[in-house]
Design a protein around this motif. Sequence first.
Motif, PDB file in Angstrom:
ATOM      1  N   LEU B 148       0.820  -1.218   0.000  1.00  0.00           N
ATOM      2  CA  LEU B 148       0.000   0.000   0.000  1.00  0.00           C
ATOM      3  C   LEU B 148       0.853   1.266   0.000  1.00  0.00           C
ATOM      4  N   ALA B 149       2.182   1.102   0.020  1.00  0.00           N
ATOM      5  CA  ALA B 149       3.059   2.258  -0.195  1.00  0.00           C
ATOM      6  C   ALA B 149       3.747   2.163  -1.557  1.00  0.00           C
ATOM      7  N   ALA B 150       3.237   1.289  -2.429  1.00  0.00           N
ATOM      8  CA  ALA B 150       3.881   1.105  -3.734  1.00  0.00           C
ATOM      9  C   ALA B 150       3.615   2.271  -4.678  1.00  0.00           C
ATOM     10  N   THR B 151       2.505   2.948  -4.493  1.00  0.00           N
ATOM     11  CA  THR B 151       2.204   4.152  -5.285  1.00  0.00           C
ATOM     12  C   THR B 151       1.528   5.171  -4.356  1.00  0.00           C
ATOM     13  N   PRO B 152       1.630   6.454  -4.692  1.00  0.00           N
ATOM     14  CA  PRO B 152       0.932   7.463  -3.875  1.00  0.00           C
ATOM     15  C   PRO B 152      -0.582   7.235  -3.856  1.00  0.00           C
ATOM     16  N   GLN B 153      -1.130   6.705  -4.950  1.00  0.00           N
ATOM     17  CA  GLN B 153      -2.580   6.457  -4.993  1.00  0.00           C
ATOM     18  C   GLN B 153      -2.978   5.410  -3.942  1.00  0.00           C
ATOM     19  N   LEU B 154      -2.179   4.334  -3.869  1.00  0.00           N
ATOM     20  CA  LEU B 154      -2.491   3.296  -2.881  1.00  0.00           C
ATOM     21  C   LEU B 154      -2.255   3.817  -1.460  1.00  0.00           C
ATOM     22  N   TYR B 155      -1.202   4.618  -1.304  1.00  0.00           N
ATOM     23  CA  TYR B 155      -0.906   5.147   0.025  1.00  0.00           C
ATOM     24  C   TYR B 155      -2.020   6.093   0.498  1.00  0.00           C
ATOM     25  N   SER B 156      -2.596   6.805  -0.459  1.00  0.00           N
ATOM     26  CA  SER B 156      -3.725   7.683  -0.112  1.00  0.00           C
ATOM     27  C   SER B 156      -4.910   6.875   0.405  1.00  0.00           C
ATOM     28  N   VAL B 157      -5.096   5.681  -0.156  1.00  0.00           N
ATOM     29  CA  VAL B 157      -6.166   4.794   0.318  1.00  0.00           C
ATOM     30  C   VAL B 157      -5.914   4.423   1.779  1.00  0.00           C
TER      31      VAL B 157
END
Lengths: 286, 286
Positions: B148-157
């Motif tokens: 979930l830290a692989a992309t900013p989009q996933l991290y935002s989730v």
Amino acid sequence: MQHIAEKLGYPPGSKLLIIHADDLGVAHSADTATFQALEEKDVTAASVMVPCPWLTEVADFAKSHPGADLGIHLTLTSEWETYRWGPVAPRDQVQSLLDPNGYFYADNGPVAVHARPEEAEREVRAQIERAMAMGIHPTHLDIHMGTLAATPQLYSVLIKVAHEYHLPFMAVRLPGHLGEEMLKLVSPNDIVLDHLVMFDSHVPENQWTASYVKAIESLQPGLSEMIVHLAHDDSEMQAITTGHPDYGAAWRQRDFSAVRSAEIKQALKQNHIILVGWKQLDKLVR
Amino acid sequence: MQHIAEKLGYPPGSKLLIIHADDLGVAHSADTATFQALEEKDVTAASVMVPCPWLTEVADFAKSHPGADLGIHLTLTSEWETYRWGPVAPRDQVQSLLDPNGYFYADNGPVAVHARPEEAEREVRAQIERAMAMGIHPTHLDIHMGTLAATPQLYSVLIKVAHEYHLPFMAVRLPGHLGEEMLKLVSPNDIVLDHLVMFDSHVPENQWTASYVKAIESLQPGLSEMIVHLAHDDSEMQAITTGHPDYGAAWRQRDFSAVRSAEIKQALKQNHIILVGWKQLDKLVR
């Protein structure tokens, strides 16, 4: 009507026996014991629980052993306390099969009460398709804990899907009302087992192999299946089956020791038992 | 700005350390080792992989140990070869997270490429809700394999859901571009780890505990987390991690031995390390 033995080229009155290992895929412990028994021909066939976590290990075995006689152990229950599994189909499409946590029910009763036949059918198809997609080419369909024989409606689902895939399925000439009601649903060309040998908790632990020998000596002409559950009595299997000595880790280790025993090999020979698999029977329904 | 140590009542310049065991629920072998380490206070917190088969075993532990500091190890990958798991949400609602067999992808790359953020969010919520329904009251959210830290989009989730549940989540002051981009998404009130201690395959096996001791001696003031993966080097864990010595069964056994060692206990004492859990930090974000 010609009996299966004759259809397979054996003399009438032959005693045919499938030695079948259930529950592949449920645990690494079960997989390694069952793989060994298949390789050493201690069992003639086995079947895999597609919703369970070790399916990939079984699929790898199937790919490296293309001759292995593997069926699908269609699974609509998740019966252990610490270790659970759920459906292969999307959860929201098979909600009538699931407990409040999204796993299968632990026993057949709630399935019989709640399962919508069309959702059972969706899950059964999903399990078969998943197995095939992963490289398992099933020789037969059987039924974990007999759940799909819990009601005539569920059994009709099994028969419908089995006919569609041209696969033999679990059908037994069982005494009693429910058995007869089920048998009415079976078509004349379907394979029906004449006898089933499966131990329950009344077999004393120290007479395990001897009791299998006695069962072999008592086999009648026709097609019989001996159902065993193989695993090692190790920490994984003990933890999965915790609180349940029936079909527990030690039980499965006893089955594993029994099928490999010289006593059983000798009894099979002395009683002129012809070992067969579902693979041969498979041809009769294609 | 007041540092976390002061907010918790410790003097400025204190060295706070969470010793955190990942991967509860993945295997019975991991569960028993981690439960023992939690009971004996060798680790201060742990987190559970909700999609894995042994979740019920962890839920039972949580119920009998209401003080245990347990978080959710949010899981969007299924990284082993023989043993796989899939989503908690209905498969047809999170298809962008799944490989052709319906399991999670084995690595972060395909998740970063294919995952639709709204489907990742649906699965993250389903994992949290399932854990809570089974009696686990999470103290924090962290992220298996850092997916979930692989992309900013996933991290935002992750951040969105963590804020909604008022739970601290995995955030670290990491050097490098991606870390900075992620940190911009974090709110001023969120807990951010100053340092992370986690071994990679460059640590020689025979210097395992000594390397942890060295890491403890090098700890700086602030809030650090030491991430360990505990299990027994037994047949179950060996089979699950087959072909992957990194994070394999022997690796996890080394971690288990290390956290219980007198050397580490002594290093923690001599270096005036204050052990904390997420449970205490939890209060700062509620």
